[in-house]
Design an enzyme around this catalytic site. Structure first.
Site, PDB file in Angstrom:
ATOM      1  N   LYS A 112     -10.123  -2.270  -2.553  1.00 62.20           N
ATOM      2  CA  LYS A 112      -9.334  -2.619  -3.734  1.00 62.20           C
ATOM      3  C   LYS A 112      -8.357  -3.755  -3.426  1.00 62.20           C
ATOM      4  O   LYS A 112      -8.247  -4.730  -4.181  1.00 62.20           O
ATOM      5  CB  LYS A 112      -8.569  -1.381  -4.210  1.00 62.20           C
ATOM      6  CG  LYS A 112      -7.446  -1.647  -5.197  1.00 62.20           C
ATOM      7  CD  LYS A 112      -7.956  -2.187  -6.514  1.00 62.20           C
ATOM      8  CE  LYS A 112      -6.808  -2.311  -7.515  1.00 62.20           C
ATOM      9  NZ  LYS A 112      -7.242  -2.849  -8.804  1.00 62.20           N
ATOM     10  N   CYS A 146      -1.890  -6.459 -10.433  1.00 60.69           N
ATOM     11  CA  CYS A 146      -2.920  -6.376  -9.390  1.00 60.69           C
ATOM     12  C   CYS A 146      -2.889  -7.581  -8.469  1.00 60.69           C
ATOM     13  O   CYS A 146      -2.496  -7.487  -7.312  1.00 60.69           O
ATOM     14  CB  CYS A 146      -4.305  -6.230 -10.035  1.00 60.69           C
ATOM     15  SG  CYS A 146      -4.593  -4.630 -10.808  1.00 60.69           S
TER      16      CYS A 146
END
Length: 424
Positions: A211, A265
């Protein structure tokens, strides 16, 4: 099967709604009672295509309910924030709090899935925490197969794009990292209920780093484009023409530059790697520096533009077009456009016009007497300086004739797009 989704934000609520749309009983848990009440009324607190209809239908048919209290379930999905705190360090206290809440209602046979972005090793840490709270239950140990475990635990990061969350939750591939292979397989079975993409099995540490790697890679590529845009500005070269021509090469695919990098993010995840591996992450650190400096460069560009007018700043009005961190959404988190607008307000202009078509009122950070959140036409007609910070689709029909006597600073290539569409 009952699934409890902890955290009803930009990822948790869409996940809960998609699961409920598949006929699964879903209990959404959030500490914010206003959010809970909004959802139970069949409404949503975030702007995301197709989300409102899913939530409304799921509430009306009873498949989705929201609450502030932890309740028993078969599966628990943790989707809470992991913000950065001082010195850009990741804070997993919300994850710990969710784990403690789940532990209070945990039963044998339950599955826990952590989706929040986390530093490498967080899953193992959370398992240890829950094991200490529930000594009556057996938990999995990393790299050890234990058929007698009572609770399964897996890490499965979200990897969706705001503005396309519902579609990508269903269609994107998923990485499922278990503390043990059996944990991963059990989690995979849940995702296969609604995911049309492939679910790839790995261990929790690899999934956690995967991720972070995905968004760090994006950050690095955007940094190249942003650095290139500064070079082009200094060399008096059209950045977007240069990139378009360079991308004619069959093995070159340069991204579009902008005023920096935002969102929860790409602007955040690289710091999770940097914090854990400061001596090994040189390129990742440089990319973060470049993208931060692009925002600073835009602020300096505005100041230089004011100086070139030979007017005092109090005699000028300025319009900032776009506040969200990317086009066509209402998400202001970590937005470089917000940072630039904030700095612009502090410069002392006569009036500051903010145009953000996806929100109804100016955020508290930007509220003051000389600031107006308004529509595009009013801002263009009223300001001498126009700063384009986000390429919203609603800006595509901007009339070029209205800009003939304006000073335009374009951070996202909107002017070139408009001229191309109109054959100019």
């Amino acid at each position: 099967m009952i699934v409890s989704v902890i955290g009803l934000g930009y990822i948790g609520l869409p996940t809960a709604a998609v699961l409920a749309s598949k006929g699964i009983k879903v209990i959404g848990v959030d500490i914010n009672s206003d959010i809970v009440n909004t959802i139970n009324d069949g409404n949503v607190h975030i702007v995301e295509p197709d989300l409102h209809a899913l939530v409304k239908d799921s509430i009306s048919n009873g498949n989705l309910t929201a609450t502030t209290k932890y309740e028993k379930a078969d599966v628990f999905i943790i989707s809470v924030p992991t913000p950065l705190i001082e010195e850009q360090k990741p804070d997993i206290n919300f994850v710990k709090s969710a784990a403690e809440g789940i532990a209070s209602v945990l039963e044998k046979g339950n599955l826990i899935i952590l989706e929040s972005t986390c530093p490498v090793g967080t899953s193992e840490h959370i398992v240890e925490l829950m094991s200490s709270l529930r000594s009556d239950l057996s938990f999995p140990q990393n790299n050890k197969e234990n058929k007698e475990i009572d609770v399964n635990f897996a890490y499965c990061p979200e990897r969706v794009l705001p503005g396309k969350i519902i579609r990508e939750l269903v269609n994107n591939d998923r990485i499922v990292g278990g503390i043990t292979p059996d944990c991963a397989m059990n989690a995979k079975k849940l995702y296969e209920v609604f995911v049309k993409g492939s679910c790839f099995i790995t261990d929790s540490r690899t999934a956690e780093l995967c991720k972070l790697t995905e968004n760090s890679f994006r950050d690095m590529n955007i940094a190249f484009a942003n650095e290139l845009s500064i070079i082009c500005d200094k060399a008096n070269i059209d950045t977007w023409e240069l990139i378009e021509l360079a991308n004619k090469h069959p093995r070159v695919s340069i991204l579009e530059p902008g005023p920096g990098v935002g969102g929860h993010c790409i602007a955040v995840d690289p710091w999770f790697i940097i914090n854990s591996f400061p001596n090994e992450s040189h390129l990742i650190q440089t990319s973060r520096k470049v993208n931060t400096q692009k925002t600073e460069y835009m602020i300096e560009k505005i100041k230089q533009t004011v100086s070139s007018t030979q007017k005092t700043i109090k005699d000028l009005s300025i319009a900032c077009l776009g506040l969200s961190f990317k086009p066509n959404i209402d998400d202001l988190r970590e937005s470089p456009a917000m940072e630039i607008a904030d700095q612009v307000i502090q410069m002392g202009f006569n009036k500051v016009y903010l145009v953000e078509p996806n929100i109804n009122e100016a955020p508290d950070l930007l509220k003051c007497n000389d600031v107006l959140l308004t529509d595009l036409d009013v801002a263009i007609n009223s300001a001498e300086i126009i700063v384009i910070l986000v390429k919203h689709k609603t800006f595509y029909n901007l009339k070029l004739s209205l800009l003939s006597d304006k000073i335009v600073i374009d951070a996202v290539g909107l002017m070139k797009l408009i001229k191309g569409k109109k054959g100019v």
